[in-house]
Motif scaffolding. Structure first.
Motif, PDB file in Angstrom:
ATOM      1  N   VAL A  63       1.240  -0.825  -0.149  1.00  0.00           N
ATOM      2  CA  VAL A  63       0.672   0.158  -0.023  1.00  0.00           C
ATOM      3  C   VAL A  63       1.081   1.379   0.197  1.00  0.00           C
ATOM      4  O   VAL A  63       1.870   1.169   0.440  1.00  0.00           O
ATOM      5  CB  VAL A  63      -1.488  -0.206   1.201  1.00  0.00           C
ATOM      6  CG1 VAL A  63      -0.250   0.099   2.412  1.00  0.00           C
ATOM      7  CG2 VAL A  63      -1.718   1.171   1.360  1.00  0.00           C
ATOM      8  N   VAL A  71      -4.086   0.690   8.098  1.00  0.00           N
ATOM      9  CA  VAL A  71      -4.589   0.077   6.619  1.00  0.00           C
ATOM     10  C   VAL A  71      -3.742  -1.791   7.456  1.00  0.00           C
ATOM     11  O   VAL A  71      -4.841  -2.060   7.435  1.00  0.00           O
ATOM     12  CB  VAL A  71      -3.386   0.585   5.271  1.00  0.00           C
ATOM     13  CG1 VAL A  71      -4.583  -1.285   4.225  1.00  0.00           C
ATOM     14  CG2 VAL A  71      -4.171   1.303   4.405  1.00  0.00           C
ATOM     15  N   THR A 173     -11.113   1.944   5.001  1.00  0.00           N
ATOM     16  CA  THR A 173     -10.529   2.240   4.024  1.00  0.00           C
ATOM     17  C   THR A 173     -10.710   2.171   2.926  1.00  0.00           C
ATOM     18  O   THR A 173     -11.668   2.021   2.699  1.00  0.00           O
ATOM     19  CB  THR A 173      -8.893   0.739   4.078  1.00  0.00           C
ATOM     20  OG1 THR A 173      -9.668   0.121   3.391  1.00  0.00           O
ATOM     21  CG2 THR A 173      -8.121   0.808   4.937  1.00  0.00           C
ATOM     22  N   ASN A 175      -9.440   4.085  -1.765  1.00  0.00           N
ATOM     23  CA  ASN A 175      -8.329   5.104  -2.668  1.00  0.00           C
ATOM     24  C   ASN A 175      -9.847   5.193  -3.426  1.00  0.00           C
ATOM     25  O   ASN A 175     -10.223   5.550  -4.233  1.00  0.00           O
ATOM     26  CB  ASN A 175      -8.174   3.710  -2.765  1.00  0.00           C
ATOM     27  CG  ASN A 175      -6.240   3.388  -4.031  1.00  0.00           C
ATOM     28  OD1 ASN A 175      -6.182   4.666  -3.431  1.00  0.00           O
ATOM     29  ND2 ASN A 175      -6.160   2.960  -4.370  1.00  0.00           N
ATOM     30  N   GLU A 176      -8.635   6.329  -4.463  1.00  0.00           N
ATOM     31  CA  GLU A 176      -9.012   7.367  -5.639  1.00  0.00           C
ATOM     32  C   GLU A 176      -7.726   7.046  -5.941  1.00  0.00           C
ATOM     33  O   GLU A 176      -6.887   7.454  -6.363  1.00  0.00           O
ATOM     34  CB  GLU A 176      -9.565   9.051  -4.751  1.00  0.00           C
ATOM     35  CG  GLU A 176      -8.191   9.570  -4.040  1.00  0.00           C
ATOM     36  CD  GLU A 176      -8.938  10.664  -3.605  1.00  0.00           C
ATOM     37  OE1 GLU A 176      -8.148  11.418  -3.763  1.00  0.00           O
ATOM     38  OE2 GLU A 176      -9.191  10.654  -3.123  1.00  0.00           O
ATOM     39  N   THR A 177      -7.918   7.348  -7.539  1.00  0.00           N
ATOM     40  CA  THR A 177      -6.894   7.447  -8.832  1.00  0.00           C
ATOM     41  C   THR A 177      -6.986   8.636  -9.530  1.00  0.00           C
ATOM     42  O   THR A 177      -7.561   8.798 -10.603  1.00  0.00           O
ATOM     43  CB  THR A 177      -7.306   6.472  -9.531  1.00  0.00           C
ATOM     44  OG1 THR A 177      -9.259   6.503 -10.632  1.00  0.00           O
ATOM     45  CG2 THR A 177      -7.115   4.907  -9.211  1.00  0.00           C
ATOM     46  N   ALA A 189     -12.436   9.967  -2.564  1.00  0.00           N
ATOM     47  CA  ALA A 189     -11.785   8.146  -1.298  1.00  0.00           C
ATOM     48  C   ALA A 189     -12.618   8.781   0.323  1.00  0.00           C
ATOM     49  O   ALA A 189     -12.886   8.276   1.373  1.00  0.00           O
ATOM     50  CB  ALA A 189     -10.400   8.203  -1.683  1.00  0.00           C
ATOM     51  N   GLY A 317      -3.678   7.859  -3.750  1.00  0.00           N
ATOM     52  CA  GLY A 317      -4.566   8.263  -3.358  1.00  0.00           C
ATOM     53  C   GLY A 317      -5.473   7.292  -2.086  1.00  0.00           C
ATOM     54  O   GLY A 317      -6.371   7.252  -1.902  1.00  0.00           O
ATOM     55  N   HIS A 318      -4.059   6.365  -1.452  1.00  0.00           N
ATOM     56  CA  HIS A 318      -4.349   5.244  -0.094  1.00  0.00           C
ATOM     57  C   HIS A 318      -5.364   6.574   0.987  1.00  0.00           C
ATOM     58  O   HIS A 318      -4.484   6.954   1.121  1.00  0.00           O
ATOM     59  CB  HIS A 318      -2.949   4.564  -0.354  1.00  0.00           C
ATOM     60  CG  HIS A 318      -3.313   3.491  -0.592  1.00  0.00           C
ATOM     61  ND1 HIS A 318      -3.701   1.936  -1.284  1.00  0.00           N
ATOM     62  CD2 HIS A 318      -2.159   3.493  -2.246  1.00  0.00           C
ATOM     63  CE1 HIS A 318      -3.671   1.875  -1.871  1.00  0.00           C
ATOM     64  NE2 HIS A 318      -2.166   2.866  -2.909  1.00  0.00           N
ATOM     65  N   THR A 319      -6.231   5.787   0.784  1.00  0.00           N
ATOM     66  CA  THR A 319      -6.705   6.679   2.578  1.00  0.00           C
ATOM     67  C   THR A 319      -7.284   5.880   3.612  1.00  0.00           C
ATOM     68  O   THR A 319      -7.342   4.598   3.204  1.00  0.00           O
ATOM     69  CB  THR A 319      -7.938   7.455   2.040  1.00  0.00           C
ATOM     70  OG1 THR A 319      -7.714   8.378   1.673  1.00  0.00           O
ATOM     71  CG2 THR A 319      -8.795   8.499   3.231  1.00  0.00           C
TER      72      THR A 319
END
Length: 330
Positions: A63, A71, A173, A175-177, A189, A317-319
């Motif tokens: 991640v 996460v 959790t 995610n966005e791109t 996200a 974009g990981h959240t």
């Protein structure tokens, strides 16, 4: 470390029975998992030997940097929830451990080239999250650990005996791109994740990711405020919401930052205090504008029975987020 990496039962020479030297290829053939761990680098090597010596089963996930520890917390919590309910008097636990050592010339230079670091000068290299004058983050080396324990619902004796017992209420959790480096201006996200965590709950304190960069801080606080205000309108909640940006005090611990912030949130709950944010009270300092949530710089008393929301965001974009509260006394 040399003692840690020595095998308990080293591979033996097939003819003489003598231990093979570490540089003998047959030693690696006999221990393929160790060979793989060395190939994957120092973190995998340490994980391999910790698992071997403690009997714990590690869980691996890939991640983006700064959301990784929350996460991992989410995966650990999900794993415990999927297990059969423990019998009365029994329990199951998971260890979530994180560490980040980013104070290396190559890492510092990389973030400096990205423009994410505060100015590398004696007076400029400091982190001022949520302040009007914020110029990036300050790298820190941090480690944090949390033990999650699931017990039978009827087992309340330990909670009664631990005045500071903390309950992990929920995790999420998303995610966005949008971009590998920059956050999306609207942070969809984070909004989706916060909506799940805030639904039907009274939030007393927010612990945002708040790295102190120009674009991230206002977008994050606005997204959290919008979701929180929508929920508060539905519940007609009027009590103030506190905010604490931990990176102004301890720096940015990268992958370890989320879990470190969770530990600090637990200390806030235990003590009933939100620490001061002196970088917002320095001469000529002021909170960023517009600011959707009041940000008093002085130490603030907070409910010891409230709910704290902790967030972490990473590249690509990981959240991730987590809610904690004081465990019920009965």
């Amino acid at each position: 470390l040399p003692r840690l990496v020595q095998p308990d039962h080293p591979a033996a020479h097939p003819a003489t029975g003598e231990p093979l030297p570490p540089n003998d290829p047959r030693a690696w053939v006999a221990r393929p998992h160790l060979a793989e761990a060395f190939a994957l680098g120092p973190h995998a090597t340490l994980t391999h030997h910790l698992a071997r010596r403690t009997g714990l089963a590690p869980v691996t996930h890939q991640v983006a940097a700064c959301a990784s520890s929350l996460v991992a917390l989410h995966h650990a919590a999900q794993h415990l929830r999927r297990l059969p309910e423990p019998q009365p008097g029994a329990s199951v636990s998971a260890l979530v451990l994180t560490a980040d050592a980013a104070l290396l010339p190559s890492v510092i230079a990389s973030y400096h080239r990205l423009g994410a670091l505060a100015p590398l000068t004696r007076d400029g290299y400091r982190q001022t999250p949520l302040a009007a004058e914020r110029h990036g983050f300050m790298l820190a080396e941090t480690a944090a650990a949390v033990v999650l324990t699931r017990r039978h619902p009827s087992d309340t004796s330990e909670t009664k005996n631990q005045k500071s017992a903390i309950e992990l209420v929920d995790t999420a959790t998303a995610n966005e791109t949008y971009d590998f480096i920059r956050p999306s201006p609207d942070m969809p996200a984070l909004r989706h994740l916060a909506a799940d965590l805030f639904a039907g709950r009274k939030i007393d304190c927010l612990h945002p990711h708040a790295p102190g960069t120009a674009n991230h801080d206002p977008a994050e606080l606005q997204a959290l405020a919008d979701v929180l205000n929508a929920e508060r309108e539905m519940t007609q909640e009027q009590d103030p919401v506190h905010v604490y940006a931990a990176k102004g005090a301890i720096g940015h611990a990268m992958g370890a930052s989320g879990l470190a912030s969770l530990v600090l949130a637990a200390l806030c709950l235990t003590t009933g205090k939100r620490p001061p944010m002196p970088w917002l009270a320095a001469p000529n300092a002021r909170p960023m504008t517009p600011c959707p949530i009041p940000l008093p710089a002085a130490e603030q008393p907070i409910p010891r029975t409230g709910t704290h929301a902790v967030f972490a965001a990473g590249f690509a974009g990981h959240t991730a987020g987590a809610l904690i509260a004081r465990a019920p006394a009965t």
